[in-house]
Every structure is written in structure tokens, then in C-alpha cells.
Design an enzyme around this catalytic site. Structure first.
Site, PDB file in Angstrom:
ATOM      1  N   GLU A   1       0.839  -1.037  -0.072  1.00  0.00           N
ATOM      2  CA  GLU A   1      -0.073  -0.059   0.087  1.00  0.00           C
ATOM      3  C   GLU A   1       1.069   1.128  -0.041  1.00  0.00           C
ATOM      4  O   GLU A   1       1.605   1.320   0.779  1.00  0.00           O
ATOM      5  CB  GLU A   1      -0.883   0.120   1.198  1.00  0.00           C
ATOM      6  CG  GLU A   1      -1.617   1.152   1.128  1.00  0.00           C
ATOM      7  CD  GLU A   1      -2.995   1.318   2.439  1.00  0.00           C
ATOM      8  OE1 GLU A   1      -2.725   0.363   3.117  1.00  0.00           O
ATOM      9  OE2 GLU A   1      -3.477   2.214   2.295  1.00  0.00           O
TER      10      GLU A   1
ATOM     11  N   LYS B   1       4.662   0.510   9.644  1.00  0.00           N
ATOM     12  CA  LYS B   1       4.505   1.822   8.968  1.00  0.00           C
ATOM     13  C   LYS B   1       3.870   2.980   9.859  1.00  0.00           C
ATOM     14  O   LYS B   1       4.625   4.178   9.888  1.00  0.00           O
ATOM     15  CB  LYS B   1       3.810   1.992   7.773  1.00  0.00           C
ATOM     16  CG  LYS B   1       4.598   1.104   6.481  1.00  0.00           C
ATOM     17  CD  LYS B   1       3.486   1.378   5.230  1.00  0.00           C
ATOM     18  CE  LYS B   1       3.509   0.123   4.719  1.00  0.00           C
ATOM     19  NZ  LYS B   1       2.557  -0.007   3.705  1.00  0.00           N
TER      20      LYS B   1
ATOM     21  N   ARG C   1       5.869 -12.964   9.195  1.00  0.00           N
ATOM     22  CA  ARG C   1       6.409 -11.776   9.227  1.00  0.00           C
ATOM     23  C   ARG C   1       7.873 -11.625   9.609  1.00  0.00           C
ATOM     24  O   ARG C   1       8.092 -12.620  10.469  1.00  0.00           O
ATOM     25  CB  ARG C   1       5.891 -10.599   9.907  1.00  0.00           C
ATOM     26  CG  ARG C   1       4.224 -10.297   9.421  1.00  0.00           C
ATOM     27  CD  ARG C   1       3.626  -9.297  10.483  1.00  0.00           C
ATOM     28  NE  ARG C   1       4.237  -8.070  10.391  1.00  0.00           N
ATOM     29  CZ  ARG C   1       3.549  -7.009   9.469  1.00  0.00           C
ATOM     30  NH1 ARG C   1       2.587  -7.516   8.742  1.00  0.00           N
ATOM     31  NH2 ARG C   1       3.967  -5.893   9.433  1.00  0.00           N
TER      32      ARG C   1
HETATM   33  P1  ATP Z   1       2.502  -2.159   7.938  1.00  0.00           P
HETATM   34  O1  ATP Z   1       1.992  -3.332   8.921  1.00  0.00           O
HETATM   35  O2  ATP Z   1       3.945  -1.949   8.484  1.00  0.00           O
HETATM   36  O3  ATP Z   1       1.820  -1.018   7.512  1.00  0.00           O
HETATM   37  P2  ATP Z   1       1.801  -3.500   5.697  1.00  0.00           P
HETATM   38  O4  ATP Z   1       1.720  -5.257   5.788  1.00  0.00           O
HETATM   39  O5  ATP Z   1       0.342  -3.136   5.885  1.00  0.00           O
HETATM   40  O6  ATP Z   1       2.869  -3.192   6.680  1.00  0.00           O
HETATM   41  P3  ATP Z   1       1.804  -3.616   2.947  1.00  0.00           P
HETATM   42  O7  ATP Z   1       2.381  -2.354   2.098  1.00  0.00           O
HETATM   43  O8  ATP Z   1       0.373  -3.838   3.061  1.00  0.00           O
HETATM   44  O9  ATP Z   1       2.299  -3.285   4.385  1.00  0.00           O
HETATM   45  O10 ATP Z   1       2.700  -4.752   2.471  1.00  0.00           O
HETATM   46  C1  ATP Z   1       2.917  -5.106   1.458  1.00  0.00           C
HETATM   47  C2  ATP Z   1       3.553  -6.424   1.504  1.00  0.00           C
HETATM   48  O11 ATP Z   1       4.637  -6.690   2.261  1.00  0.00           O
HETATM   49  C3  ATP Z   1       2.561  -7.414   1.829  1.00  0.00           C
HETATM   50  O12 ATP Z   1       2.172  -8.616   1.189  1.00  0.00           O
HETATM   51  C4  ATP Z   1       2.815  -7.691   3.325  1.00  0.00           C
HETATM   52  O13 ATP Z   1       2.318  -8.956   3.577  1.00  0.00           O
HETATM   53  C5  ATP Z   1       4.261  -7.832   3.326  1.00  0.00           C
HETATM   54  N1  ATP Z   1       4.921  -7.457   4.375  1.00  0.00           N
HETATM   55  C6  ATP Z   1       4.767  -6.343   5.097  1.00  0.00           C
HETATM   56  N2  ATP Z   1       5.493  -6.322   6.244  1.00  0.00           N
HETATM   57  C7  ATP Z   1       6.152  -7.438   6.412  1.00  0.00           C
HETATM   58  C8  ATP Z   1       6.909  -8.051   7.306  1.00  0.00           C
HETATM   59  N3  ATP Z   1       7.490  -7.550   8.456  1.00  0.00           N
HETATM   60  N4  ATP Z   1       7.707  -9.107   6.782  1.00  0.00           N
HETATM   61  C9  ATP Z   1       7.223 -10.071   5.754  1.00  0.00           C
HETATM   62  N5  ATP Z   1       6.363  -9.519   5.065  1.00  0.00           N
HETATM   63  C10 ATP Z   1       5.868  -8.148   5.330  1.00  0.00           C
HETATM   64 MG    MG Z   2      -1.232  -3.960   4.647  1.00  0.00          MG
END
Ligand code: ATP
Ligand code: MG
Length: 554
Positions: free
Chosen positions: A34, A270, A260
Site C-alpha cells: 500500500e 509503517k 512476518r
Molecule cells: P505495516 O503493517 O507496516 O503497515 P503492511 O503489511 O500493511 O505493513 P503493505 O504495504 O500492505 O504493508 O505490505 C506489502 C506486502 O509486504 C504485503 O504482502 C505484506 O504482507 C508484506 N509485508 C509487510 N510487512 C512485512 C514483514 N514485516 N515481513 C514480511 N512481509 C511483510
Molecule cells: Mg497491509
């Protein structure tokens, strides 16, 4: 570290699918961030996995911006994400997409749900919806709007799109099961009204689809075969499957969840990273202390070391919290092989070589890498006055001290053997201000006859070196899990390490004046350093410390 192809449960699933011909031999993955913040090291795991699979199976990985929350998203974030994926060494080719590319299609599918009696317009307030959702142990209650007719729903939904209603007046909900044991299936909202401009679609829409609904449809429209996501989406999988089964999309990707990646002594959400930036705890998203891709890039971590690290930790369903030192170990291994060596002095003690003529310069040749002649050689300039490290001299040293002592000898790295004849002090403070030494011209590259010299010290010519700040970094937080007490009302920022940035002046050999941004060096004995794109007022490059030479902080 292995160079063989990694194996893990996801690769096993894919191989089995290829064997049975499940997707007609295709493997299509996607990385779906996102655009509401900068990517962090956790994302690197997902990037390396998704793009890595595409490379391994000779197929493709899409970059898709999951842009369903226009208020929080921006082009700045999108651009940074593209830069970061490229920097990590991956490319999506022509396959750059936005969930918003599918808004029209998503709307059509929503109409289809309504016609099938599988969705309805609900006019409860957000608060009413919350209180009727039930709990983990109790079922929810049906909305009083659940039995609206297809015609009424079509009419209301079309008018939602036509800007007839304010934010929050209605939502579109999937009609599944308010008594489901899985809360995600209790008539989840799939559309809401938001009168805001979208960075891609402008003011075309005032209704926006929800993430869960958007994600599965986007995957299906793109022909994704394996939709890899993190474990928190496991409970959302039934909804993912319900949407695609109900719509009977020709493509039904398999959602597979993995753990994760989390690190100690930092945060990787984020929201929290944004807070650090907005409250000025750090200088920005690219502050070298930040676990963002831009931060670690500025710090000097090479992308290949991050890829190796992701390969090493592998992919599983088990929660992975990793010590930052493991990533640093990968960085160190790589830099040991790839960086030229240079001489620097951080805590200078002046040495005067009394038998070296004033004004004379002598060029010494130093190998750039002790084990690898391919790195070539460079010139070091020796002059009468040089600096050595203060800790390389002791007046009254213990027996096993091999460096300089009064009357003792050491070798100047890549140079001559010198003997310390006199110690000069500040008469007021008693602090040693300089050493008077003599060098032995017969000892360049050879041992002095009849004497054993064990110690070797770094040095720089005072005249032919320059001073520049080194930025030394430490952990961002003082405790391993800074966010673990948020529920008790203890903000994670309380554990911010105020010593996480220390600036230290160094005297650096003159060859480094030409260092270009992002070039990396081993400052012998002091660690690995990366040239920044900043310069001192007199034009000298400034360096960031990447990692120390050995494990351990500082
Ligand atoms: P945050 O919780 O920090 O906002 P998010 O998962 O909402 O992170 P996205 O932009 O939706 O952020 O993530 C893009 C992709 O990266 C998704 O497929 C998510 O599952 C993966 N991702 C995000 N954080 C991690 C992590 N700590 N380890 C592995 N994959 C991750
Ligand atoms: Mg997300």
C-alpha cells in the site's frame, strides 16, 4: 551460506502445482504494497520471496499498488517503493499495476454480488455495526437492512456512486453469515463512501472498495497463481475464497501465508516509522538508523547482503524475530570481500619522525585488499609528521602489548619500522601531546636485522590527510521490543536511544577525498564505512559507519 536454490513450504507447493499442471505451468506472483509509507526491511522479505520466485521459475512478479485508502497514500510513497524494489535488484518489467486500475471492474462485480443476492446496502452507523458484529464467542446480529430487495440495493448502490450521499451514510456489505465463527465472514463491508480525491483516479470515485474484496479480485484479474501474504491474513482467506468462488472468476489464486520478519531493537510498522519521522525523532524516512530500505541504503548496507540475508532466514509459518546482528553479519561477510581498505585515525596522537627531513614526501604503495590483488594498489604519502591512534601507545604497558612503548618499535602499516625515543607532554595537564620517533630506512617491507617487531599501527600523514566527520550508529531503541508495552500506555518512543547517533571526527588518508556517494570502505581496525552524498564546508566527503569489523555494538 549456501548458493543452492532455497527450499521451503511455499516452493514445495509451487513445485507440486507445476508437477500436476495446476495452473497450466504458470507461476505468477505479486508484491502488493500500500503506498502509505516507505518500505522497510520486513518488506524486503516479501520482495525477495515474490520476485525471487519469479526469477527461479522463469516467470513474472507484478508490482501492484494496493491503493484503496486515498487519504493515506501519495505519489511520494509510490516513487520511493519503485526506487527501493529496483535498488534491491528486482524488476517488474511491464507489470506495474494499481488496484485502482480495477475500480470499474470491482464496481461491476459488486453489482453482480447484489444481483445474486450476495450483497446489500447497509445504513447502520459505524458504531451500530460494531456493536452488532458479535464477539469471538457470540454470533453477530443481522442488520435490519439485510433483506433489502435486489432492486433497492441496486438503486442505492448506484446512487452511492453518483455522489448522492455523504461519507458514512451507507456501505455495501457482502451477505455471508452473521453467525460465522470467523468474524471476517460476518457480512464484511466491501464498499464505503469517501468523498476524497484519489492520487490515481482523481475525483472519478467517491466510493472505494475495501482491501479484502479488492485484493482477491485484483489477484484474479492479473492471473496471479500464488498470492503470498503474511500470517495475519490467514483468517481472511475464507473471505478471499468466498469472493472468488461467488463471482466464479476464471482465475482463483491460492493464498498462502508466511511469517512476518521482525527485528529486535527496532520497529517495523509503517505507523510507528511514520511517527518517528513526524515527531522528528529521526531526520526522515531515510535516516540511516531507520529500518526502512532507504535508511539501510543510506547507512551503506549493500542490496546483495539483504538478499542473502532473506535467503538465509528462509520462509516459514513460524514467527521470526531476528537479532539485527544477523543481518549485520551478512553485511560484514559481504563487505569483507568487496571493500577496499583505507587508513584512518580517530583519536590522534602526533608523531614526529625526527630523522625524516622536513618538507620531504615519500610515496608508499599499499594494497587495497590484503587477500585480493585484483583490488590493486594505492599511494600513501609519508611525511615527517603523522598521526597514530592514541591507544597504540602506552607508557607503561603490560607484557603482551605489542604496540608502541618508550624505547620500543612498531611498524607503520605498509611502511617502515619506527622507534619511540621521547614522550612530550603538556606541561599544564600532563597529557601526552606528541611522540618523537626515529624510523629505520632499511625496513620497508623487510624485518630489521636481529630485531623482532610484532606490532603494526595505522597512521596518516598530518599534511596529506583530511579531517571529516564519521557518523556512528547504534540501535534505535534501548530495549529489544520497544512496542511491547503500548497496551499499558507506555509509548514505544519512550525507549528511543538518544545515543543512537554519535558524530566523531576522523583523520582519513587523502585517497578518500575522491570517494563517491554509496562507495564503501573498510577503515582498517575501525569498521566499514559508506561515503554519503554530503560534504563538509571544505568539500570533504562525510562517511556513515555501516557495521563494525566484528559482532557487537560499537
Ligand atoms: P505495516 O503493517 O507496516 O503497515 P503492511 O503489511 O500493511 O505493513 P503493505 O504495504 O500492505 O504493508 O505490505 C506489502 C506486502 O509486504 C504485503 O504482502 C505484506 O504482507 C508484506 N509485508 C509487510 N510487512 C512485512 C514483514 N514485516 N515481513 C514480511 N512481509 C511483510
Ligand atoms: Mg497491509
Amino acid at each position: 551460506m549456501t548458493t543452492e536454490q532455497p527450499t521451503d513450504f511455499i516452493r514445495n507447493i509451487i513445485k507440486e502445482d507445476l508437477r500436476t499442471g495446476k495452473n497450466g505451468g504458470a507461476v505468477v506472483t505479486r508484491f502488493p504494497p500500500e503506498p502509505n509509507g516507505y518500505l522497510h526491511i520486513g518488506h524486503a522479505k516479501s520482495i525477495c520471496l515474490n520476485f525471487g520466485l519469479a526469477q527461479e521459475f522463469n516467470s513474472r512478479c507484478h508490482l501492484r499498488f494496493d491503493d484503496t485508502n486515498p487519504e493515506k497514500e501519495s505519489d511520494e510513497y509510490k516513487n520511493s517503493i519503485k526506487t527501493d524494489v529496483h535498488w534491491l535488484g528486482f524488476d517488474w518489467g511491464p507489470h506495474l499495476y494499481h488496484a485502482s486500475d480495477y475500480f470499474e471492474q470491482l464496481y461491476e462485480y459488486a453489482l453482480q454480488f447484489i444481483r445474486m443476492g450476495k450483497a446489500y446496502v447497509c445504513s447502520l452507523s459505524a458504531e451500530e455495526m460494531r456493536t452488532t458484529r458479535g464477539t469471538l464467542s457470540e454470533p453477530g446480529q443481522n442488520s435490519p437492512y439485510r433483506d433489502r430487495t435486489v432492486e433497492e440495493n441496486l438503486d442505492l448502490f448506484q446512487r452511492m456512486r453518483a455522489r448522492e450521499f455523504p461519507d458514512g451514510a451507507h456501505v455495501l456489505r457482502a451477505k455471508i453469515d452473521m453467525a460465522s465463527g470467523n468474524v471476517n465472514l460476518r457480512d464484511p463491508v466491501i464498499y464505503r463512501i469517501r468523498h476524497v480525491e484519489h492520487h490515481q483516479t482523481g475525483n472519478t470515485w467517491c466510493i472505494y472498495p475495501m482491501y479484502d474484496y479488492t485484493h482477491c479480485v485484483s489477484d484474479a484479474l492479473e492471473g496471479i497463481t500464488h498470492s503470498l501474504c503474511t500470517l495475519e491474513f490467514e483468517d481472511h482467506r475464507p473471505l478471499y475464497d468466498w469472493c472468488l468462488e461467488t463471482l466464479k472468476t476464471p482465475c482463483h489464486p491460492q493464498q498462502i501465508e508466511f511469517a512476518r520478519l521482525e527485528f529486535t531493537y527496532t520497529v517495523t510498522s509503517k505507523r510507528r516509522l511514520k511517527q518517528l519521522v513526524e515527531e522528528n525523532w529521526v531526520s526522515g524516512w531515510a535516516d540511516p538508523r531507520m529500518p526502512t530500505i532507504q535508511g539501510i541504503r543510506k547507512r551503506g548496507f549493500p542490496p546483495s547482503a539483504i538478499r542473502k540475508f532473506c535467503e538465509m532466514i528462509g520462509v516459514s509459518k513460524k514467527k521470526t524475530t531476528i537479532e539485527m546482528s544477523v543481518l549485520e553479519g551478512c553485511v560484514r561477510d559481504e563487505l569483507n570481500d568487496t571493500t577496499p581498505r583505507v587508513l584512518s585515525v580517530l583519536d590522534p596522537l602526533k608523531v614526529v619522525l625526527l630523522n625524516f627531513p622536513e618538507g620531504k614526501t615519500e610515496i608508499l604503495q599499499a594494497p587495497n585488499h590484503p587477500q585480493n590483488p585484483e583490488f590493486g594498489k594505492r599511494d600513501l604519502v609519508l611525511t615527517r609528521e603523522i598521526y597514530i591512534e592514541r591507544e597504540d601507545f602506552m607508557e607503561d604497558p603490560p607484557k603482551d602489548y605489542f604496540r608502541l612503548r618508550p624505547g620500543g618499535e612498531v611498524r607503520l602499516r605498509y611502511g617502515y619500522v619506527m622507534r619511540c625515543d621521547k614522550v612530550i607532554r603538556d606541561p599544564q595537564t600532563g597529557v601526552i601531546t606528541e611522540l618523537h620517533c626515529e624510523y629505520d630506512p632499511a625496513t620497508l617491507g623487510v624485518n630489521p636485522v636481529g630485531r623482532k617487531v610484532k606490532g603494526v599501527v595505522q597512521w596518516v600523514s598530518i599534511e596529506h590527510s583530511f579531517t571529516t566527520p564519521l557518523r556512528m550508529y547504534d540501535r534505535l531503541f534501548t530495549v529489544p521490543e520497544p512496542a511491547s508495552r503500548e497496551k499499558e500506555g507506555v509509548p514505544f518512543t519512550q525507549f528511543f536511544n538518544s545515543d543512537s547517533l554519535r558524530v566523531q571526527e576522523a583523520h582519513v588518508e587523502s585517497s578518500l577525498r575522491q570517494a563517491t556517494p554509496e562507495s564503501r570502505f573498510q577503515f582498517e581496525r575501525h569498521g566499514y564505512f559508506c561515503c554519503t552524498d554530503e560534504r563538509t564546508p571544505d568539500g570533504n566527503p562525510i562517511f556513515n559507519k555501516i557495521v563494525s569489523l566484528r559482532d557487537g555494538w560499537k
